[in-house]
Design a protein around this motif. Structure first.
Motif, short mmCIF file in Angstrom:
data_model
loop_
_atom_site.label_atom_id
_atom_site.label_comp_id
_atom_site.label_asym_id
_atom_site.label_seq_id
_atom_site.Cartn_x
_atom_site.Cartn_y
_atom_site.Cartn_z
N ARG A 37 18.15 -2.13 12.98
CA ARG A 37 17.91 -0.72 13.25
C ARG A 37 16.44 -0.38 13.01
O ARG A 37 15.78 -0.97 12.17
CB ARG A 37 18.79 0.15 12.35
N ALA A 38 15.96 0.63 13.75
CA ALA A 38 14.54 1.01 13.68
C ALA A 38 14.15 1.40 12.26
O ALA A 38 13.05 1.05 11.80
CB ALA A 38 14.26 2.16 14.64
N ARG A 39 15.00 2.11 11.56
CA ARG A 39 14.69 2.53 10.19
C ARG A 39 14.47 1.33 9.29
O ARG A 39 13.54 1.28 8.48
CB ARG A 39 15.81 3.41 9.64
N ARG A 40 15.34 0.33 9.43
CA ARG A 40 15.21 -0.88 8.61
C ARG A 40 13.94 -1.64 8.98
O ARG A 40 13.25 -2.16 8.10
CB ARG A 40 16.43 -1.78 8.80
N ARG A 41 13.60 -1.70 10.27
CA ARG A 41 12.38 -2.39 10.69
C ARG A 41 11.14 -1.71 10.11
O ARG A 41 10.20 -2.38 9.67
CB ARG A 41 12.29 -2.43 12.22
N ARG A 42 11.15 -0.38 10.08
CA ARG A 42 10.00 0.35 9.53
C ARG A 42 9.86 0.09 8.03
O ARG A 42 8.75 -0.12 7.53
CB ARG A 42 10.14 1.84 9.81
N GLN A 43 10.96 0.14 7.31
CA GLN A 43 10.91 -0.13 5.87
C GLN A 43 10.38 -1.54 5.61
O GLN A 43 9.53 -1.74 4.73
CB GLN A 43 12.32 -0.01 5.26
N PHE A 44 10.91 -2.50 6.34
CA PHE A 44 10.52 -3.90 6.19
C PHE A 44 9.02 -4.05 6.40
O PHE A 44 8.32 -4.73 5.64
CB PHE A 44 11.31 -4.74 7.20
N ALA A 45 8.51 -3.41 7.47
CA ALA A 45 7.09 -3.53 7.78
C ALA A 45 6.23 -2.85 6.72
O ALA A 45 5.22 -3.41 6.27
CB ALA A 45 6.80 -2.94 9.16
N THR A 46 6.62 -1.66 6.30
CA THR A 46 5.80 -0.93 5.34
C THR A 46 5.70 -1.66 4.01
O THR A 46 4.61 -1.75 3.42
CB THR A 46 6.37 0.48 5.11
N VAL A 47 6.81 -2.19 3.53
CA VAL A 47 6.76 -2.86 2.23
C VAL A 47 5.93 -4.14 2.31
O VAL A 47 5.26 -4.52 1.35
CB VAL A 47 8.18 -3.11 1.67
N ARG A 48 5.92 -4.77 3.47
CA ARG A 48 5.05 -5.95 3.63
C ARG A 48 3.59 -5.55 3.77
O ARG A 48 2.70 -6.28 3.34
CB ARG A 48 5.54 -6.80 4.80
N GLY A 49 3.34 -4.40 4.34
CA GLY A 49 1.99 -3.89 4.32
C GLY A 49 1.51 -3.63 2.90
O GLY A 49 0.36 -3.92 2.55
N CYS A 50 2.41 -3.09 2.08
CA CYS A 50 2.08 -2.88 0.66
C CYS A 50 1.79 -4.21 -0.02
O CYS A 50 0.84 -4.33 -0.80
CB CYS A 50 3.24 -2.17 -0.05
N ALA A 51 2.60 -5.21 0.28
CA ALA A 51 2.41 -6.52 -0.34
C ALA A 51 1.07 -7.12 0.04
O ALA A 51 0.36 -7.69 -0.80
CB ALA A 51 3.55 -7.46 0.07
N ALA A 71 -4.47 -8.50 -1.40
CA ALA A 71 -5.91 -8.38 -1.15
C ALA A 71 -6.66 -8.04 -2.43
O ALA A 71 -7.79 -8.48 -2.64
CB ALA A 71 -6.16 -7.32 -0.08
N GLU A 72 -6.02 -7.26 -3.32
CA GLU A 72 -6.65 -6.92 -4.59
C GLU A 72 -6.85 -8.17 -5.47
O GLU A 72 -7.73 -8.21 -6.31
CB GLU A 72 -5.82 -5.90 -5.35
N LEU A 73 -6.01 -9.18 -5.24
CA LEU A 73 -6.16 -10.45 -5.97
C LEU A 73 -7.14 -11.38 -5.26
O LEU A 73 -7.39 -12.49 -5.74
CB LEU A 73 -4.81 -11.15 -6.10
N GLY A 74 -7.67 -10.94 -4.11
CA GLY A 74 -8.55 -11.80 -3.33
C GLY A 74 -7.79 -12.80 -2.48
O GLY A 74 -8.37 -13.81 -2.05
N ARG A 75 -6.51 -12.50 -2.23
CA ARG A 75 -5.67 -13.41 -1.43
C ARG A 75 -5.60 -12.92 0.01
O ARG A 75 -5.54 -11.73 0.26
CB ARG A 75 -4.27 -13.46 -2.02
N PRO A 76 -5.56 -13.84 0.97
CA PRO A 76 -5.46 -13.44 2.38
C PRO A 76 -4.05 -12.97 2.73
O PRO A 76 -3.08 -13.29 2.02
CB PRO A 76 -5.81 -14.74 3.13
N PRO A 77 -3.91 -12.22 3.81
CA PRO A 77 -2.57 -11.80 4.24
C PRO A 77 -1.74 -12.99 4.70
O PRO A 77 -2.26 -13.90 5.34
CB PRO A 77 -2.85 -10.84 5.40
N VAL A 78 -0.48 -12.98 4.34
CA VAL A 78 0.43 -14.05 4.74
C VAL A 78 1.78 -13.44 5.11
O VAL A 78 2.09 -12.32 4.72
CB VAL A 78 0.64 -15.08 3.60
#
Length: 218
Positions: A36-50, A55-62
């Motif tokens: 569902r679209a709502r679940r996809r949005r939640q999934f994406a946002t929390v990974r954006g947070c991650a 990045a604050e640790l100097g780690r690249p996005p994965v």
């Protein structure tokens, strides 16, 4: 909000909606196909947070994919935790050399659904909740305890690889915003192999309950 619960050395990022666009890695997008679209949005946002926290640790996005037990697979040398509920998404990460176990949880403030409290607590825990409510009825104590057990599991499982039920740990809450969780290790944990006591912190406000469990390395 979550940063006030965390010690130095733990990076965090949070969002209160899904308005900021987040581009998923292909392997992440595949996991969301047909959802569902709502679940996809939640999934994406929390990974954006991650990725912001990394990045604050100097780690690249994965790509952050679920591993055994559904826990996210963090980059080598990193421990972390994700959470999301209505109105909140958050991620915390730390270098494994500084933090051995890390778990966070967010819940909507309010009572638990009918019948849930008796399934997840002991008689002693319920008595403590009643005593806390008698002193300050404005705090959703049942939900704080539930969230604390969720945060504990998120710290426990990646560190041990062992499932933990709600009744396998006793949580004692403090009105000062802290809690102690004592695990009765399930079968398969060698005696003395795991320190059973975890400390945590909680916060209630803005319609949310947040909890965090952090155990230092060494």
């Amino acid at each position: 909000m979550i940063e006030v619960l965390l010690p130095a050395g733990v990076s965090s990022s949070e969002a209160f909606d899904d308005e900021a666009p987040v581009v998923l890695f292909e392997a992440e997008a595949v996991l969301m196909e047909g959802r569902r679209a709502r679940r996809r949005r939640q999934f994406a946002t929390v990974r954006g947070c991650a990725r912001a926290a990394l990045a604050e640790l100097g780690r690249p996005p994965v790509a952050l994919l679920p591993g055994r037990g559904g826990a996210p697979q963090w980059p080598a040398g990193v421990v972390g935790s994700l959470t999301h509920c209505d109105g909140y998404r958050g991620a915390v990460v730390a270098e494994a050399g500084a933090v051995a176990a890390l778990g966070i949880d967010a819940e909507p403030a309010g009572p638990l659904p009918r019948g849930v409290l008796g399934l997840i607590t002991s008689e002693a825990e319920r008595a403590e909740l009643a005593a806390l409510a008698a002193v300050d009825a404005s705090v959703p104590w049942e939900r704080v305890l539930f969230s604390a057990k969720e945060a504990l599991y998120k710290a426990w499982y990646p560190a041990t690889g062992l499932w933990l039920g709600f009744r396998d740990a006793t949580v004692s809450l403090s009105a000062a915003g802290t809690f102690t969780a004592t695990v009765c290790p399930p079968a398969g944990v060698p005696a003395g192999g795991v320190d059973p006591v975890y400390g945590g912190r909680w916060l209630a406000g803005s319609g949310l309950v947040l909890t965090a469990v952090v155990r230092g390395a060494g």
